[in-house]
Design a protein around this motif. Structure first.
Motif, short mmCIF file in Angstrom:
data_model
loop_
_atom_site.label_atom_id
_atom_site.label_comp_id
_atom_site.label_asym_id
_atom_site.label_seq_id
_atom_site.Cartn_x
_atom_site.Cartn_y
_atom_site.Cartn_z
N ASP A 108 0.84 -1.19 0.00
CA ASP A 108 0.00 0.00 0.00
C ASP A 108 0.88 1.25 0.00
N ALA A 164 -8.91 -13.85 1.66
CA ALA A 164 -7.99 -12.71 1.76
C ALA A 164 -6.62 -13.24 2.17
N GLY A 176 -5.79 -8.26 2.03
CA GLY A 176 -6.85 -7.63 1.28
C GLY A 176 -6.35 -6.55 0.34
N LYS A 177 -7.25 -5.63 -0.01
CA LYS A 177 -6.97 -4.62 -1.02
C LYS A 177 -6.09 -3.50 -0.46
N THR A 178 -5.28 -2.92 -1.35
CA THR A 178 -4.60 -1.68 -1.03
C THR A 178 -5.50 -0.52 -1.41
N GLU A 179 -5.14 0.66 -0.94
CA GLU A 179 -5.96 1.83 -1.26
C GLU A 179 -5.91 2.13 -2.76
N GLU A 199 -5.66 -0.01 -5.14
CA GLU A 199 -6.54 -0.98 -5.82
C GLU A 199 -8.00 -0.58 -5.69
N LEU A 200 -8.39 -0.08 -4.54
CA LEU A 200 -9.78 0.35 -4.34
C LEU A 200 -10.10 1.56 -5.22
N GLY A 260 -10.50 0.41 -8.75
CA GLY A 260 -11.75 -0.31 -8.94
C GLY A 260 -12.98 0.53 -8.67
N THR A 301 -14.13 1.67 -5.96
CA THR A 301 -14.85 1.19 -4.78
C THR A 301 -14.98 2.33 -3.77
N LEU A 323 -12.23 -4.36 3.85
CA LEU A 323 -11.72 -4.62 2.50
C LEU A 323 -10.22 -4.83 2.49
N GLY A 324 -9.53 -4.28 3.48
CA GLY A 324 -8.08 -4.44 3.55
C GLY A 324 -7.57 -3.90 4.86
#
Length: 460
Positions: A207, A340, A355-358, A360-361, A364, A366, A403-404
């Motif tokens: 991240d 995850a 989970g997701k990195t910022e 990636e969000l 996407g 999100t 989410l992460g």
């Protein structure tokens, strides 16, 4: 042609299949070309962490003054004896793995290099074996870049660095990923002047805020040559000279007694004779698999690093347990769900994420909120005089799902587990909030990051 129920190539993750299947009555051929236990035990996770723990202790001793302890600011690692102890311990464990397999009536342990002669047959030591089910668990090895002058020099990869008993005065590390940062930390703590050649970023898959904090702290203890690539290597019998160049064309020469190459990994699939089968690989050599880890040849499976899905011992363990369940114990057409997948980087400062990195969000699109708490703003962080470290939670706006989570600082890999558990249970922000945290303990940073996310959701 000798016939078995199962052939397993590799005794790292492959051992998750061997004994359980043999206990069910399957006749198993288990093939290993090197030491029992695979990369994790012999050339990766175990020996590196046995070296990193002393390195961490030295770092804490050197900074003991910040918590009002008069300590020798120059503690010395007994490097040679430490390496010898770790090597002996790992060797004893590896040697101890063989007897249970050799003594099992349904397992034949074969030492040698296996190569496919057909879709369901392999040759090893002049023998030809066949089985309806074959499991490939051959792992990976260090990638060696094509740099003029490098070949033929006594450079180290992770394999050699973990067993090297001569502490160099200076060392150049080519690469800035997990392996380079972990081993560089060991040598730096032992007293080596370590210089990193960083082409793009340190631990670049993390991240963004984690990378920024890591860079800030790591650069205080190590010398970074950022934006440079290695163009040429010379070795005169004692000293490495590495010529590096940045994008503008500026050049400089680094000199050191040791050179560590940590530029990634390649799969050990090129010796397998895959051209004799219908098994397919990608351009990098990783074996293509479906949702049940089956290759393009029915009945042949690839697990662990060599399938390119993930590169952790904990994920190949997960894969092995999955394969045992869906192929042997409760046969089904279920596909693997990794959930995850967590990871950690055991250097200083320690990093862990799931989970997701910022980034990636954002990519996407999100909708989320970011909960944040620095270690120094908690009671235990204050007790430790933490000059760095934080917990970052990424929470979905609509459903409050976790989410992460990304943590940097002391015990990050341990702290993350409470979030991992909740993510596997489809947990929400409210699950993090509706529990009692021990006071004062570092996980209060997770609680306070959750409270920060809660407050943002109220105001959004």
């Amino acid at each position: 042609m000798e016939t078995f129920d199962i052939i397993i190539i590799g005794t790292g993750g492959g051992t998750k299949i061997a004994r359980p299947a043999a206990d069910l009555g399957c006749k198993v051929a288990l093939i290993e070309k090197e030491d029992m236990g695979g990369t994790c035990l012999n050339r990766g996770c175990i020996p590196s962490k046995m070296l990193i723990h002393p390195a961490d202790q030295i770092h804490h001793i050197r900074h003991a003054g910040q918590i009002n302890i008069d300590a020798d600011p120059h503690p010395r690692m007994q490097f040679k004896s430490l390496i010898e102890r770790v090597t002996e311990t790992v060797g004893d464990i590896s040697d101890g793995l063989a007897p249970p397999y050799e003594e099992h009536p349904n397992i034949e342990l074969i030492r040698g290099t296996a190569a496919f002669s057909g879709d369901h047959s392999v040759t090893v030591n002049g023998r030809e074996l066949s089985a309806d089910r074959i499991f490939i668990a051959v792992g990976t090895r260090p990638h060696i870049p094509d740099i003029p002058g490098l070949e033929g020099t006594p450079f180290m990869t992770s394999r050699e660095a973990l067993r090297n008993t001569d502490l160099p005065k200076r060392m150049i590390v080519l690469g800035a990923g997990y392996i380079g940062c972990e081993l560089g930390h060991v040598y730096s703590s032992a007293g080596t002047d370590v210089h990193f050649i960083v082409r793009s970023e340190l631990i670049r898959r993390e991240d963004r805020e984690i990378k920024d904090e890591f860079h800030r702290v790591f650069s205080q203890n190590n010398t970074l040559h950022e934006g440079f690539t290695a163009e040429n290597v010379e070795y005169d019998g004692a000293i490495f000279k590495v010529m590096i160049r940045d994008k503008s064309g500026a050049e400089k020469i680094l000199e050191a007694e040791a050179l560590l190459v940590a530029t990634g990994i390649v799969p050990n699939t090129d010796f397998l004779g895959l051209e004799n089968t219908g098994i397919q690989t990608d351009d990098a050599g990783f074996i293509a698999v479906d949702g049940q880890l089956q290759t393009r040849v029915p009945g042949v499976y690839a697990m662990g690093d060599c399938n390119g899905n993930y590169f952790f011992r904990h994920t190949v363990n997960w894969e092995g347990e999955f394969l045992m369940r869906v192929l042997f114990e409760q046969p089904s057409d279920e596909t693997i769900d990794y959930g995850a997948v967590p990871h950690a980087v055991f250097t200083y400062p320690q990093v862990a994420g799931v989970g997701k990195t910022e980034d990636e969000l954002i990519a996407g699109q999100t909708e989320y909120v970011r909960g944040f708490c620095r270690y120094e703003n908690t009671a235990m962080g204050m007790a430790r005089q933490a000059g760095h470290g934080f917990v970052k939670l990424l929470i979905g706006k609509s459903d409050r799902k976790i989410l992460g989570a990304h943590i940097i600082g002391d015990e990050a890999s341990n702290m993350l587990h409470m979030v991992i558990a909740l993510m596997y249970k489809n947990g929400t922000l409210d699950d993090l909030l509706n529990m009692i945290y021990i006071h004062p303990a570092l996980p209060e940073a997770v609680r306070d990051a959750a409270r920060d996310a809660r407050d943002q959701l109220k105001n959004s």
